[in-house]
Design an enzyme around this catalytic site. Structure first.
Site, PDB file in Angstrom:
ATOM      1  N   GLU A  34      -2.589   1.658  10.242  1.00 16.96           N
ATOM      2  CA  GLU A  34      -3.624   1.304   9.272  1.00 16.96           C
ATOM      3  C   GLU A  34      -4.964   1.947   9.611  1.00 16.96           C
ATOM      4  OE1 GLU A  34      -2.164  -0.489   7.065  1.00 16.96           O
ATOM      5  OE2 GLU A  34      -3.670  -1.570   5.873  1.00 16.96           O
ATOM      6  N   LYS A  83      -2.075  -8.612  10.321  1.00 15.12           N
ATOM      7  CA  LYS A  83      -1.988  -7.634   9.240  1.00 15.12           C
ATOM      8  C   LYS A  83      -3.405  -7.197   8.887  1.00 15.12           C
ATOM      9  CE  LYS A  83      -0.044  -7.038   4.622  1.00 15.12           C
ATOM     10  NZ  LYS A  83      -1.270  -6.724   3.888  1.00 15.12           N
ATOM     11  N   CYS A 117      -3.211 -14.107 -32.894  1.00 13.30           N
ATOM     12  CA  CYS A 117      -3.604 -13.058 -31.947  1.00 13.30           C
ATOM     13  C   CYS A 117      -5.085 -12.728 -32.177  1.00 13.30           C
ATOM     14  CB  CYS A 117      -2.745 -11.820 -32.159  1.00 13.30           C
ATOM     15  SG  CYS A 117      -3.335 -10.382 -31.235  1.00 13.30           S
ATOM     16  N   ASP A 146      -6.393  -5.452   6.868  1.00  9.90           N
ATOM     17  CA  ASP A 146      -6.653  -5.192   5.457  1.00  9.90           C
ATOM     18  C   ASP A 146      -7.304  -3.815   5.321  1.00  9.90           C
ATOM     19  OD1 ASP A 146      -6.716  -5.652   2.807  1.00  9.90           O
ATOM     20  OD2 ASP A 146      -8.397  -7.050   2.838  1.00  9.90           O
ATOM     21  N   TYR A 181     -15.812  32.206  10.537  1.00  6.36           N
ATOM     22  CA  TYR A 181     -14.723  31.231  10.667  1.00  6.36           C
ATOM     23  C   TYR A 181     -13.537  31.681   9.801  1.00  6.36           C
ATOM     24  CZ  TYR A 181     -12.226  26.815  10.118  1.00  6.36           C
ATOM     25  OH  TYR A 181     -11.250  25.843  10.074  1.00  6.36           O
ATOM     26  N   ASP A 182     -13.828  32.079   8.561  1.00  6.27           N
ATOM     27  CA  ASP A 182     -12.764  32.546   7.666  1.00  6.27           C
ATOM     28  C   ASP A 182     -12.042  33.749   8.241  1.00  6.27           C
ATOM     29  OD1 ASP A 182     -14.432  31.758   4.509  1.00  6.27           O
ATOM     30  OD2 ASP A 182     -13.206  30.569   5.891  1.00  6.27           O
ATOM     31  N   GLU A 214       2.308  -9.793  14.521  1.00  2.00           N
ATOM     32  CA  GLU A 214       1.023  -9.103  14.755  1.00  2.00           C
ATOM     33  C   GLU A 214       0.120  -9.246  13.532  1.00  2.00           C
ATOM     34  OE1 GLU A 214       2.589  -5.225  15.441  1.00  2.00           O
ATOM     35  OE2 GLU A 214       2.722  -4.746  13.318  1.00  2.00           O
ATOM     36  N   TYR A 262       1.335   0.740  14.054  1.00  3.65           N
ATOM     37  CA  TYR A 262       2.247  -0.404  14.054  1.00  3.65           C
ATOM     38  C   TYR A 262       3.659  -0.048  13.587  1.00  3.65           C
ATOM     39  CZ  TYR A 262       0.527  -0.491   9.218  1.00  3.65           C
ATOM     40  OH  TYR A 262       0.151  -0.142   7.954  1.00  3.65           O
ATOM     41  N   SER A 268       6.496  -1.299   1.339  1.00  2.59           N
ATOM     42  CA  SER A 268       5.494  -2.359   1.450  1.00  2.59           C
ATOM     43  C   SER A 268       6.209  -3.619   1.936  1.00  2.59           C
ATOM     44  CB  SER A 268       4.789  -2.572   0.124  1.00  2.59           C
ATOM     45  OG  SER A 268       5.737  -2.896  -0.845  1.00  2.59           O
ATOM     46  N   LEU A 269       5.500  -4.711   2.017  1.00  3.56           N
ATOM     47  CA  LEU A 269       6.085  -5.917   2.607  1.00  3.56           C
ATOM     48  C   LEU A 269       6.185  -7.041   1.595  1.00  3.56           C
ATOM     49  CD1 LEU A 269       4.055  -6.003   5.944  1.00  3.56           C
ATOM     50  CD2 LEU A 269       6.471  -5.415   5.691  1.00  3.56           C
ATOM     51  N   ALA A 307     -18.309  32.615   7.148  1.00  4.20           N
ATOM     52  CA  ALA A 307     -17.616  33.902   6.982  1.00  4.20           C
ATOM     53  C   ALA A 307     -16.862  34.270   8.258  1.00  4.20           C
ATOM     54  CB  ALA A 307     -18.617  34.987   6.623  1.00  4.20           C
ATOM     55  N   ARG A 360      -0.320   6.731   1.884  1.00  2.00           N
ATOM     56  CA  ARG A 360       0.952   6.150   1.450  1.00  2.00           C
ATOM     57  C   ARG A 360       1.315   6.620   0.050  1.00  2.00           C
ATOM     58  NH1 ARG A 360       2.465   1.541  -1.393  1.00  2.00           N
ATOM     59  NH2 ARG A 360       4.541   0.860  -0.795  1.00  2.00           N
ATOM     60  N   LYS A 387       0.868 -14.528   4.706  1.00  3.25           N
ATOM     61  CA  LYS A 387      -0.544 -14.448   4.334  1.00  3.25           C
ATOM     62  C   LYS A 387      -1.349 -15.652   4.835  1.00  3.25           C
ATOM     63  CE  LYS A 387      -0.593 -10.596   2.062  1.00  3.25           C
ATOM     64  NZ  LYS A 387      -1.149 -10.465   0.746  1.00  3.25           N
ATOM     65  N   CYS A 411      -5.317  -8.852 -33.581  1.00  2.00           N
ATOM     66  CA  CYS A 411      -4.871  -8.384 -34.893  1.00  2.00           C
ATOM     67  C   CYS A 411      -4.739  -9.514 -35.909  1.00  2.00           C
ATOM     68  CB  CYS A 411      -3.539  -7.644 -34.763  1.00  2.00           C
ATOM     69  SG  CYS A 411      -2.142  -8.720 -34.426  1.00  2.00           S
ATOM     70  N   CYS A 467       1.676 -12.492 -29.229  1.00  2.00           N
ATOM     71  CA  CYS A 467       1.361 -11.966 -30.543  1.00  2.00           C
ATOM     72  C   CYS A 467       2.673 -11.432 -31.094  1.00  2.00           C
ATOM     73  CB  CYS A 467       0.344 -10.827 -30.415  1.00  2.00           C
ATOM     74  SG  CYS A 467       0.302  -9.776 -31.868  1.00  2.00           S
TER      75      CYS A 467
HETATM   76  S1  IVH Z   1       4.372  -2.881   8.596  1.00  2.00           S
HETATM   77  C1  IVH Z   1       8.011  -1.356   6.641  1.00  2.00           C
HETATM   78  N1  IVH Z   1       2.407  -3.896   9.970  1.00  2.00           N
HETATM   79  O1  IVH Z   1       0.410  -3.903   4.814  1.00  2.00           O
HETATM   80  C2  IVH Z   1       6.825  -1.865   7.325  1.00  2.00           C
HETATM   81  N2  IVH Z   1       1.974  -3.215   7.731  1.00  2.00           N
HETATM   82  O2  IVH Z   1       2.148  -4.814   2.478  1.00  2.00           O
HETATM   83  C3  IVH Z   1       5.596  -1.440   6.671  1.00  2.00           C
HETATM   84  N3  IVH Z   1      -0.334  -3.478   7.026  1.00  2.00           N
HETATM   85  O3  IVH Z   1       1.416  -0.843   3.437  1.00  2.00           O
HETATM   86  C4  IVH Z   1       4.352  -1.978   7.102  1.00  2.00           C
HETATM   87  N4  IVH Z   1      -1.104  -4.289   8.937  1.00  2.00           N
HETATM   88  O4  IVH Z   1      -0.781  -0.916   4.754  1.00  2.00           O
HETATM   89  C5  IVH Z   1       2.792  -3.391   8.795  1.00  2.00           C
HETATM   90  N5  IVH Z   1       0.729  -4.763  11.321  1.00  2.00           N
HETATM   91  C6  IVH Z   1       1.118  -4.256  10.170  1.00  2.00           C
HETATM   92  C7  IVH Z   1       0.217  -4.072   9.088  1.00  2.00           C
HETATM   93  C8  IVH Z   1       0.706  -3.558   7.878  1.00  2.00           C
HETATM   94  C9  IVH Z   1      -1.410  -3.917   7.702  1.00  2.00           C
HETATM   95  C10 IVH Z   1      -0.341  -3.034   5.613  1.00  2.00           C
HETATM   96  C11 IVH Z   1       0.232  -1.667   5.372  1.00  2.00           C
HETATM   97  C12 IVH Z   1       1.363  -1.840   4.399  1.00  2.00           C
HETATM   98  C13 IVH Z   1       1.047  -3.171   3.800  1.00  2.00           C
HETATM   99  C14 IVH Z   1       2.344  -3.836   3.397  1.00  2.00           C
END
Ligand code: IVH
Length: 687
Positions: A186, A130, A415, A132, A48-49, A128, A238, A94-95, A46, A151, A325, A418, A433
């Site tokens: 990340e 990546k 199928c 997970d 805090y509010d 660099e 990153y 995304s990449l 209270a 994201r 990858k 069905c 199908c």
């Molecule tokens: S660069 C436009 N750098 O991978 C550049 N992404 O598939 C955007 N991720 O959504 C991302 N390590 O969640 C970048 N060193 C890194 C990363 C990285 C992990 C993830 C990130 C992104 C996904 C893309």
């Protein structure tokens, strides 16, 4: 009950108000830390509010004095009702993926071609690991962390500021940064933190998390930030989003600046050429097991930011970066059964039911077998011992047979859902199908796709509910979802009386449906589930046609050429769309649906540029830029690029040795400029 102090708000003068707001910002922040980080609140909720209310009251009287780090700008208290949506100032892309040396070489060659670099010109690349985990965007205004978001779909994420504030690696204040700087990176969990968490989960009788990534996601999406605070999450920077100025003109330079501001920056190296990239990749892959957290590849990024800018992005991923990858993780197990799944477009996909096995920390019990030929080629049979592989989020695959199984598998000619005859067209690998929407399995899959997260995203309407509504004949087509409330109790029991439903859950579902009656054009297109039309293509189409009326008008055979003119839309996609809309049943489904909706127009790329809304044709050879770059630039400036000159053409850019198109333009009186004119136009627009 204690008085927040400082005297009545109505009696403060401007100087006093300013001092009060500064005091309140500090005090509230202090209590936030005590509550969220240390789990040791020093005042009652209270009280805090009351501090927050006083802050809001002063801001209301003196709006100009509102501080950038004002507590009213951030959600300090735990969210109770889901997260607020945040539109990213710049999309979170995304990449694209590379899997081997040849893909990496293609990536570099593509950049060279796009930028028209001389063959010997070196391209410095930042490499660099990546991580997970999950990406997050952190917005700093005048050095203060004001907002953090997930994201989401890349355009709109969720506001998780309160949760991100609990992460030690995320500074709340940074010194020396530009006025506006959005750090991206990340959020992840180390193996040690993951093991600790799962031990606690077991001790408390709760379910364990499957892997560190899921654990990080679950921890970040807690409505109560105190729970996030108790999870040991990490962050590495990153990338960046919106910025008022950049501290450097290279990727490496910006990383160094972010490190100087107090961020943990991912380890990286500048490499030149495929050879150096492969060496870095190999070294990191070899050391992967010793790393305290999961990485699933290496990201390569063009170091020069002016080149990044020129390269831009194609539909969902930048042309200046790629993820290379690592080889996937593998394990052996036994095929217990082979089932056939019916997809939303009728595709019959064979699936291996496996004796459960742990691959890379995740229990795998199903693997896709792709199609008839794949099964025959690899001789996959019930009883076979097989090598399965899992790579990131990809569906597990059967790589090879280690010990043979029983009889050869006969692919069904009907199928399984069905019973309609299955067809495999010449030149195709898939059986389908042939029953179309009259096949229940297909209809259900379509509906499931329609309500899924990236499509209509209707809360409370998942696979289970869709199936039940379908079987009860209450929802048979997308439009039925939007008439559900109006039809409730007509010809069927009212929903509140169904098993598993009550007054509240039925009411919530109707509300969730109503919330989705207004839909952006790109989501609507994706939700339809037309073969080959995914999210990226949905967006390309929506950007091109902007309004529902324009899109509808274009869905006919005489617009094929126009569809093919859209960068990123090829023959297969264009035909799939036209075929879909040529089918009377599909048209009816579509018409019924849009009658229930308000479809939002798509915004133009840039309406202020001198060529916004114009149709351009490039012809001849461009010397300074590639055709692809010129086209991408034109589209970013809101223009449409066409392949042929007609009376509708607004501008022709004629490079060296332009021929018939230039002549035609001249005969039609269309304005023509040369490459220098084009560059001046682009340059002026970029000022
Ligand atoms: S660069 C436009 N750098 O991978 C550049 N992404 O598939 C955007 N991720 O959504 C991302 N390590 O969640 C970048 N060193 C890194 C990363 C990285 C992990 C993830 C990130 C992104 C996904 C893309």
């Amino acid at each position: 009950m204690s008085d927040p102090g400082g005297g009545p708000v109505g009696e403060l003068d401007e100087d006093q108000a300013k001092a009060e707001l500064a005091r309140l910002a500090m005090e509230i922040k202090f209590h936030d830390i005590a509550y969220y980080r240390s789990d040791a609140p020093e005042i009652s909720d209270a009280d805090y509010d009351r501090l927050r209310q006083r802050n809001a009251a002063i801001e209301e009287r003196f709006p100009a004095l509102k501080r950038l780090d004002s507590p009213s700008q951030s959600v300090g208290a735990p969210l109770t009702d889901g997260f607020t949506k945040v539109r990213h100032a710049r999309p979170m892309l995304s990449l694209g993926n590379a899997f081997d040396e040849a893909d990496v070489a293609d990536f570099l060659a593509g950049i060279g071609r796009f930028l028209k670099l001389a063959a010997e010109e070196p391209i410095a690349i930042v490499a660099e690991p990546k991580i997970d985990g999950l990406s997050a965007a952190l917005r700093y205004e005048n050095g203060i962390f004001v907002q953090g978001a997930t994201r989401g779909d890349g355009e709109v994420g969720e506001d998780i500021t309160a949760n991100l504030r609990t992460i030690d690696d995320i500074p709340r204040v940074i010194a020396g940064a530009p006025d506006i700087f959005e750090v991206r990176g990340e959020v992840f969990m180390t193996h040690a933190a993951f093991a600790d968490l799962n031990r606690e989960q077991v001790a408390a009788g709760r379910a364990e998390y499957a892997n560190p990534r899921n654990a990080a996601a679950g921890s970040l999406r807690q409505l109560d930030a105190a729970i996030t605070a108790s999870r040991n999450l990490s962050f590495r920077a990153y990338a960046w989003g919106q910025v008022s100025t950049l501290p450097s003109d290279t990727q490496g330079g910006v990383l160094a600046a972010m490190a100087a501001w107090g961020f943990q920056v991912q380890e990286h190296e500048i490499c030149r050429g495929v050879g150096e990239l492969m060496v870095f990749h190999g070294a990191m892959e070899a050391g992967r097991a010793e790393r305290p957290y999961d990485i699933d590849g290496i990201v390569y990024k063009v170091d020069r930011l002016d080149w990044q800018e020129r390269l831009g992005a194609a539909s969902r991923s930048p042309r200046w970066a790629i993820a290379h990858k690592f080889a996937a993780e593998q394990a052996q197990t036994v095929v217990e059964e082979i089932d056939i799944q019916v997809g939303r477009t009728g595709k019959l996909t064979p699936v291996a039911r496996l004796k459960p096995v742990t691959v890379g920390g995740v229990v795998v019990s199903n693997a896709t077998l792709h199609n008839e030929d794949y099964i025959a080629e690899k001789q996959i049979r019930v009883g076979a011992v097989v090598l399965v592989q899992r790579a990131g989020d990809v569906i597990p695959q059967v790589l090879e047979v280690i010990e043979p199984g029983l009889e050869a598998f006969q692919f069904p000619k009907a199928c399984p859902a069905c019973g309609a005859p299955a067809v495999r067209d010449e030149g195709e690998v898939d059986w389908r199908c042939g029953a179309g929407l009259t096949c229940e399995a297909q209809a259900v899959e379509r509906l499931r796709h329609f309500v899924s997260r990236n499509a209509f995203d209707i809360e409370g309407l998942g696979e289970k509910q869709i199936r039940a509504f379908y079987e009860a004949r209450v929802i048979r087509a997308p439009a039925d979802i939007f008439t559900l409330r109006a039809r409730d109790g007509q010809g069927h029991e009212p929903l509140r009386e169904w098993e598993g439903w009550g007054e509240t859950s039925a009411g919530n579902l109707f509300e969730a449906i109503d919330e989705r009656r207004t839909v952006p054009l790109d989501r609507l297109i994706f939700a339809l589930g037309v073969r080959h039309v995914g999210q990226g293509n949905g967006r390309l189409l929506a950007r091109r046609y902007e309004t529902l009326a324009h899109f509808e008008a274009a869905m006919s055979p005489d617009h094929l050429e126009e569809l093919l003119d859209i960068d990123g839309i090829g023959e297969t996609v264009a035909r799939a769309l036209i075929d879909f809309f040529a089918d009377d049943q599909n048209r009816a489904v579509w018409d019924d649906l849009v009658a229930q909706l308000q479809v939002q127009d798509m915004e133009r790329a840039d309406t202020s540029s001198p060529i916004a809304g114009q149709t351009l044709v490039f012809t001849g050879t461009l010397e300074q830029t590639s055709r692809a770059e010129a086209k991408a630039r034109a589209e970013a400036m809101g223009a449409k690029v066409s392949g042929s000159v007609s009376a509708k053409t607004d501008l022709v850019i004629a490079g060296e040795s332009a021929g018939s198109k230039l002549k035609k333009a001249q005969s039609l009186g269309v304005k023509v400029i040369d490459e220098a004119g084009w560059l001046a136009l682009v340059g002026a627009a970029n000022q």
